[in-house]
Motif scaffolding. Structure first.
Motif, PDB file in Angstrom:
ATOM      1  N   GLY A 101       8.671  -5.077   4.507  1.00 14.87           N
ATOM      2  CA  GLY A 101       9.539  -5.625   4.324  1.00 14.87           C
ATOM      3  C   GLY A 101       9.937  -6.800   5.113  1.00 14.87           C
ATOM      4  N   THR A 102       9.701  -6.762   6.306  1.00 17.37           N
ATOM      5  CA  THR A 102      10.046  -7.626   7.316  1.00 17.37           C
ATOM      6  C   THR A 102       9.345  -9.148   7.214  1.00 17.37           C
ATOM      7  N   HIS A 134      19.839  -6.382   6.728  1.00 16.41           N
ATOM      8  CA  HIS A 134      18.677  -5.770   7.695  1.00 16.41           C
ATOM      9  C   HIS A 134      18.370  -6.594   8.981  1.00 16.41           C
ATOM     10  N   ASP A 207      17.458  -8.598  -0.888  1.00 17.55           N
ATOM     11  CA  ASP A 207      16.890  -7.862  -0.346  1.00 17.55           C
ATOM     12  C   ASP A 207      16.858  -6.407  -1.083  1.00 17.55           C
TER      13      ASP A 207
HETATM   14  C1  LIG Z   1      17.078  -2.949   3.361  1.00 18.05           C
HETATM   15  C2  LIG Z   1      15.805  -3.142   4.116  1.00 18.05           C
HETATM   16  N1  LIG Z   1      15.354  -4.306   4.372  1.00 18.05           N
HETATM   17  C3  LIG Z   1      14.280  -4.641   4.912  1.00 18.05           C
HETATM   18  C4  LIG Z   1      13.779  -3.532   5.646  1.00 18.05           C
HETATM   19  C5  LIG Z   1      12.350  -3.930   6.468  1.00 18.05           C
HETATM   20  O1  LIG Z   1      11.355  -3.349   6.067  1.00 18.05           O
HETATM   21  P1  LIG Z   1      10.228  -3.063   6.882  1.00 18.05           P
HETATM   22  O2  LIG Z   1      10.331  -2.081   7.709  1.00 18.05           O
HETATM   23  O3  LIG Z   1       8.814  -2.327   5.862  1.00 18.05           O
HETATM   24  O4  LIG Z   1       9.521  -4.268   7.621  1.00 18.05           O
HETATM   25  C6  LIG Z   1      14.002  -2.238   5.604  1.00 18.05           C
HETATM   26  C7  LIG Z   1      13.619  -1.234   6.145  1.00 18.05           C
HETATM   27  O5  LIG Z   1      14.028  -0.144   6.112  1.00 18.05           O
HETATM   28  C8  LIG Z   1      15.126  -2.193   4.778  1.00 18.05           C
HETATM   29  O6  LIG Z   1      15.826  -0.890   4.695  1.00 18.05           O
END
Ligand SMILES: Cc1ncc(COP(=O)(O)O)c(C=O)c1O
Length: 412
Positions: A101-102, A134, A207
């Motif tokens: 996600g990041t 996030h 997101d």
């Molecule tokens: C709403 C949301 N966006 C982004 C992320 C980031 O994802 P990642 O931890 O896979 O980088 C998360 C992680 O829990 C999330 O809950």
């Protein structure tokens, strides 16, 4: 914990190392027993788990840096992107697969920054998010050197449309909403926010790292889901993690755009070195092929009927958890969550002290400033009764809070 390890003078035998690792691994969080929330999405299906493990092992040594050397990986990557794009409502070639996600958020922010610079002529674009977005957005702003404008959410935990509109200005390069946000599990008013962004020619990112692979099925089960995907006209990009509710192992997230033209801002080509033309579609260079293959196998093994079945299970567990919490004196669910994750806050009782008792009973609930975070996966159906019994007991019998800090993530 600390380490002063040095490289051993002589290599150690494989069986000795495996035994040591197994011992240490046994001390880690017990996610298979349903005691973990949010770090692992436990399907509770041995066949599924074993399949993705086997696929991961088969591709462990392969490097997706040059997908054209691995036609099988290339095909799987294109398939995962096409299937994800179809789920979100965009063209099958308008997305890319990232490590999580990041990274997907970084890429969408970079695309918006470059779009603002190249298409709108804004030298220093700003990133506009609600305060529940996030931390990956704040991190992207730091790494990509953008000003981050953060707007407090309303009393319902959702982005405050009027306040967000007031914060939109000449330099706004990207507006963000979550579907849902991590802290409260509520979906922001994406339709309104994306509409305001579109009126100003500004890009809008949903997101859906959390919701991308569960909300479509939640809606198909007949639940009213606030609009969040490409059916909303102003939405220009979406992040949706296959390694969350897509039930793949870690390292797979989709970042998708309304058009391939937008996606192209993300691509990188470079030939000003002696090593030949270097091309890459995401921020990584060398990429493990395993998460690509794992994501492909997870999606194909579950299929639409599998995702619907698992979502039904998660929905039933969510309802049971929420009804159970409503019947416990001293605690409540914060706000009105839209899907399978939410905060449990104190309602007369000290939630931090309740969290201490839950910790002592082996439940790994993330701590937030306002309470405890609960995120449900299919396997939690097996343990929800025990969880609610322990929560009721903790709410009725707890001491003073030990003052455990609200933390998420960690630095070594
Ligand atoms: C709403 C949301 N966006 C982004 C992320 C980031 O994802 P990642 O931890 O896979 O980088 C998360 C992680 O829990 C999330 O809950």
């Amino acid at each position: 914990m600390a380490s002063e390890a040095t490289i051993p003078e002589h290599g150690r035998p494989a069986d000795e190392l495996l035994a040591l690792i197994d011992d240490r691994h046994a001390e880690d969080i017990d996610w298979r027993g349903g005691r973990a929330f949010s770090l692992v999405y436990n399907v509770g299906d041995h066949e599924h788990e074993e399949l993705i493990e086997q696929v991961g092992v088969r591709y462990l040594h392969d490097n997706a840096l040059n997908p054209f050397k691995y036609p099988s990986v290339l095909q799987m990557e294109l398939d995962v992107i096409a299937m994800g794009c179809q789920l979100l409502g965009t063209a099958p070639n308008a997305g890319a697969l990232s490590s999580g996600g990041t990274e997907s958020i970084f890429l969408a922010v970079q695309v918006a920054r470059d779009h603002a610079r190249q298409v709108r002529g804004i030298a220093e674009p700003q990133l506009l998010t609600p305060s529940t977005a996030h931390p990956a957005f704040a991190k992207a702003a730091k790494y990509l050197d953008l000003e981050h404008v953060k707007v407090p959410v309303g009393a319902d935990g959702r982005a405050d449309v009027a306040a967000m509109e007031a914060a939109m200005g000449e330099r706004t390069g990207l507006v963000v909403g979550s579907a849902p946000c991590y802290p409260f599990g509520v979906i922001d008013p994406i339709e309104e926010l994306a509409g305001l962004a579109a009126e100003r020619g500004v890009l809008f990112h949903t997101d859906a790292c959390l919701g991308g692979w569960i909300l479509p099925w939640w809606e198909e089960l007949g639940e009213a889901v606030r609009p969040w995907d490409f059916r909303v006209p102003g939405v220009t990009s979406i992040s949706a993690d296959v390694h969350k509710y897509g039930y793949a192992f870690k390292g797979a997230s989709l970042v998708a755009y309304r058009s391939r033209e937008l996606l192209q801002h993300q691509f990188f080509w470079y030939d000003e070195w002696p090593g030949g033309l270097y091309a890459s579609g995401t921020s990584a260079g060398t990429r493990s092929a395993a998460p690509i293959a794992g994501a492909w196998a997870a999606i194909n093994h579950l299929g639409r009927d599998g995702y619907l079945r698992l979502t039904e299970q998660v929905r039933a567990t969510t309802r049971k958890a929420q009804a159970g919490i409503a019947g416990i004196d001293g605690v409540k669910v914060s706000h009105e969550p839209d899907v399978s994750l939410f905060e449990i806050s104190g309602d007369g009782a000290d939630i931090a002290a309740i969290g201490d008792v839950m910790d002592d009973r082996g439940w790994n609930l993330d701590r937030q400033q306002g309470g405890l975070h609960l995120m449900l996966s299919p396997y939690h159906a097996q343990v929800i009764d025990q969880f609610l019994d322990d929560l009721a007991d903790a709410a009725a019998h707890h001491g003073e809070s030990r003052g455990v800090e609200a933390t998420y993530g960690g630095v070594v």
